[in-house]
Design an enzyme around this catalytic site. Sequence first.
Site, mmCIF file in Angstrom:
data_model
loop_
_atom_site.group_PDB
_atom_site.id
_atom_site.type_symbol
_atom_site.label_atom_id
_atom_site.label_comp_id
_atom_site.label_asym_id
_atom_site.label_seq_id
_atom_site.Cartn_x
_atom_site.Cartn_y
_atom_site.Cartn_z
ATOM 1 N NE ARG A 91 -3.436 -2.763 0.373
ATOM 2 C CZ ARG A 91 -3.052 -4.000 0.044
ATOM 3 N NH1 ARG A 91 -1.899 -4.199 -0.585
ATOM 4 N NH2 ARG A 91 -3.816 -5.028 0.325
ATOM 5 C CG LEU A 95 0.406 -4.231 -8.085
ATOM 6 C CD1 LEU A 95 1.217 -5.401 -8.619
ATOM 7 C CD2 LEU A 95 -0.953 -4.721 -7.608
ATOM 8 C CB SER A 119 -4.218 -13.728 -5.258
ATOM 9 O OG SER A 119 -3.998 -12.327 -5.165
ATOM 10 C CE1 TYR A 124 -2.321 -7.872 -10.810
ATOM 11 C CE2 TYR A 124 -3.833 -9.457 -9.827
ATOM 12 C CZ TYR A 124 -2.549 -8.985 -10.021
ATOM 13 O OH TYR A 124 -1.490 -9.618 -9.420
ATOM 14 C CG PHE A 404 -0.302 -18.339 -16.557
ATOM 15 C CD1 PHE A 404 0.012 -17.040 -16.175
ATOM 16 C CD2 PHE A 404 -1.527 -18.555 -17.203
ATOM 17 C CE1 PHE A 404 -0.852 -15.981 -16.453
ATOM 18 C CE2 PHE A 404 -2.383 -17.509 -17.490
ATOM 19 C CZ PHE A 404 -2.060 -16.221 -17.114
HETATM 20 C C1 LIG Z 1 -1.787 -7.392 -4.066
HETATM 21 C C2 LIG Z 1 -0.454 -6.707 -3.855
HETATM 22 C C3 LIG Z 1 0.505 -7.139 -4.969
HETATM 23 C C4 LIG Z 1 -0.680 -5.198 -3.919
HETATM 24 O O1 LIG Z 1 0.558 -4.519 -3.859
HETATM 25 P P1 LIG Z 1 0.676 -3.026 -3.303
HETATM 26 O O2 LIG Z 1 2.057 -2.565 -3.574
HETATM 27 O O3 LIG Z 1 0.175 -2.947 -1.915
HETATM 28 O O4 LIG Z 1 -0.338 -2.243 -4.254
HETATM 29 P P2 LIG Z 1 -0.368 -0.645 -4.455
HETATM 30 O O5 LIG Z 1 0.167 0.031 -3.250
HETATM 31 O O6 LIG Z 1 0.265 -0.306 -5.754
HETATM 32 O O7 LIG Z 1 -1.945 -0.455 -4.540
HETATM 33 C C5 LIG Z 1 -2.578 0.189 -5.590
HETATM 34 C C6 LIG Z 1 -4.040 0.309 -5.264
HETATM 35 O O8 LIG Z 1 -4.631 -0.987 -5.221
HETATM 36 C C7 LIG Z 1 -5.275 -1.188 -3.966
HETATM 37 N N1 LIG Z 1 -5.033 -2.576 -3.597
HETATM 38 C C8 LIG Z 1 -3.859 -3.179 -3.499
HETATM 39 N N2 LIG Z 1 -4.014 -4.463 -3.147
HETATM 40 C C9 LIG Z 1 -5.340 -4.660 -3.023
HETATM 41 C C10 LIG Z 1 -6.122 -5.779 -2.673
HETATM 42 N N3 LIG Z 1 -5.538 -6.950 -2.355
HETATM 43 N N4 LIG Z 1 -7.447 -5.642 -2.655
HETATM 44 C C11 LIG Z 1 -8.018 -4.461 -2.963
HETATM 45 N N5 LIG Z 1 -7.315 -3.353 -3.300
HETATM 46 C C12 LIG Z 1 -5.982 -3.463 -3.321
HETATM 47 C C13 LIG Z 1 -4.577 -0.236 -3.024
HETATM 48 O O9 LIG Z 1 -5.383 0.079 -1.913
HETATM 49 C C14 LIG Z 1 -4.334 0.949 -3.910
HETATM 50 O O10 LIG Z 1 -5.535 1.682 -4.049
HETATM 51 P P3 LIG Z 1 -5.534 3.283 -4.232
HETATM 52 O O11 LIG Z 1 -4.780 3.525 -5.510
HETATM 53 O O12 LIG Z 1 -6.977 3.620 -4.315
HETATM 54 O O13 LIG Z 1 -4.812 3.802 -3.053
HETATM 55 C C15 LIG Z 1 0.160 -7.058 -2.479
HETATM 56 O O14 LIG Z 1 -0.746 -6.694 -1.474
HETATM 57 C C16 LIG Z 1 0.514 -8.525 -2.320
HETATM 58 O O15 LIG Z 1 1.645 -8.914 -2.582
HETATM 59 N N6 LIG Z 1 -0.458 -9.352 -1.875
HETATM 60 C C17 LIG Z 1 -0.229 -10.774 -1.614
HETATM 61 C C18 LIG Z 1 0.180 -11.562 -2.841
HETATM 62 C C19 LIG Z 1 -0.809 -11.444 -3.959
HETATM 63 O O16 LIG Z 1 -2.013 -11.502 -3.764
HETATM 64 N N7 LIG Z 1 -0.259 -11.282 -5.173
HETATM 65 C C20 LIG Z 1 -1.054 -11.200 -6.387
HETATM 66 C C21 LIG Z 1 -1.020 -12.520 -7.043
HETATM 67 S S1 LIG Z 1 -2.091 -12.567 -8.442
#
Ligand SMILES: CC(C)(COP(=O)(O)OP(=O)(O)OC[C@H]1O[C@@H](n2cnc3c(N)ncnc32)[C@H](O)[C@@H]1OP(=O)(O)O)[C@@H](O)C(=O)NCCC(=O)NCCS
Length: 404
Positions: A91, A95, A119, A124, A404
Site C-alpha cells: 500500500r 504494485l 489472487s 487488477y 501459470f
Molecule cells: C496485491 C499486492 C501485490 C498489492 O501490492 P501493493 O504494492 O500494496 O499495491 P499498491 O500500493 O500499488 O496499490 C494500488 C491500489 O490498489 C489497492 N489494492 C492493493 N491491493 C489490493 C487488494 N488486495 N485488494 C483491494 N485493493 C488493493 C490499493 O489500496 C491501492 O488503491 P488506491 O490507488 O486507491 O490507493 C500485495 O498486497 C501482495 O503482494 N499481496 C499478496 C500476494 C498477492 O495476492 N499477489 C497477487 C497474485 S495474483
Amino acid sequence: MTDHDVRPLAETEYRDAHTLFMAALHRPPATEGDWPALVARYETGRVWGDFLGDELAGTTTSLPSSLSVPGGAVLPAAAVTGVGVRADRTRRGVLTSMMRSQLEDVRERGEPLAMLHASETGIYGRFGYGVASRTRTVSLDTHRAILAPTAPSGGDVRLLGVAEARKILPEIYERIGAARPGAIARTPGWWDTRLLTGAEGEQLRVAVHSDADGIDDGFALWNTRINDHRFDNGVCTLQVSDLRGGDAAAAVGLWRFLLNLDLANVILAADRPLDEPLEWWLADSRQCRVRGVHDDLWLRLVDVPTALAARAYGAAEPVVVEVRDAFLPSNSGCYRLAPEGARRCEDRPQLTVDADMLGALYLGDVSVATLAAANRVTVHDDAAVETADRLLATSGVPWCGTGF
Ligand SMILES: CC(C)(COP(=O)(O)OP(=O)(O)OC[C@H]1O[C@@H](n2cnc3c(N)ncnc32)[C@H](O)[C@@H]1OP(=O)(O)O)[C@@H](O)C(=O)NCCC(=O)NCCS
C-alpha cells in the site's frame, strides 16, 4: 516519500524475487529440486523488481505466451505471474509502479494482450484487467453419479507415468485444445513445471484417452486425497486438475474411467468449462454438484486497436464504442466495430467502456447488456446494446483452465 526504482532483474536476483513472491502468497520458498524447472521459464528482461532504497520490495514477471481469440486468431500475449509485494511494503504504490513498467514493456514487445489469474478480485481492474473467462468446480459422488445410456461411450483409457506424459501431453493439448477462445499456449517450461515439480509426496496421476483409431485425443490429471488408509468409512477424493477431450466421446471416456476407479468415492474437478455438458451426460443431473463458479482468465488489451482488429465479429450493424484507458491513455478513443473488423474512428460513441470492461467483453464471456445493467458500460444509444452483443457474440463459452 521513497522513490520507486523499477527495473528488470538480473538472473542472480531471480531466486530472491521468487522467494518474495512465495512469501507474499504465504508459501515456503521453492525447493532446490524444483527451482531449475521454475527458473527455466523466466526470460531476460521480463522479471521485474521494485526497489525502495536498496531493498527489493516487490516483483512481477511476464512469460511469453499466446491466446486464442474469437474467430480463431492466436495473438501474442504476456502471461503475468509471480506478482508479490513484501508484506511490510504494501500500500505504498509498489504494485502500481511495477504494473506501469510491465505493461509498457509488454507493449514494446509487440504483445497486444496481457493476462493473469488473480489472487483477489480487487487488485487488477485499476490496471485495465477484466474477467474474460470463468470456470466451475464440480463434485460427484462416484457411487451415485452414473453415466446415462445416452452419453457417448468413449474409447480406451491408459495410465501413464509423468515422464511419459511429459512427452505426449503437449502434442495432444496442442491438437485438441489450443484453438478454443481463452485457450493459451502451454510452453515446454509450463509442462515441466506442471508435471515435474510439486510438493514432496504429491502423486500426480495421468490418464490418456484414445479414439477408435488409436489416436490419443484427451487426457486427465489428478491427485488423490485419502483420509482413511483402511478405505473403511473415510473419503477417497480424486482431485482432478485438468481434463481435456478432443470431443465429447473423449471427455466422457475420461470421466467414465475416473468414476469407475476402485476405492475412490468422490471426484472434485476444478477449472471446468462452464459449458461442459456433465449434467446431460449423467443419468441424474443433480449428481453433478457445482461447488463454485470462479473467475478464470483476467485479460488486458495492451494494444487496443490491434487486439480489436484481430478478433471476429458477428453479423450486425456497426457500433461505435468509446474506450477509456486511464492507465495506458494512448488506447483511449473511439472504435468502430463491424462484421468486417474494428478500427479507430472519430464518430460519436454509442457506448463507453473502461479498459477492464473491454477485457471482460473481449472473449465473449459476458454480454454488453449485463454490463450495461450493472452500469459498467455507459449507454448513449439504447439500441447499440443489442447490436453490440450480436457483434461480440461467440459460438462457445471461452475457457482457459490453464494456471501459470
Ligand atoms: C496485491 C499486492 C501485490 C498489492 O501490492 P501493493 O504494492 O500494496 O499495491 P499498491 O500500493 O500499488 O496499490 C494500488 C491500489 O490498489 C489497492 N489494492 C492493493 N491491493 C489490493 C487488494 N488486495 N485488494 C483491494 N485493493 C488493493 C490499493 O489500496 C491501492 O488503491 P488506491 O490507488 O486507491 O490507493 C500485495 O498486497 C501482495 O503482494 N499481496 C499478496 C500476494 C498477492 O495476492 N499477489 C497477487 C497474485 S495474483
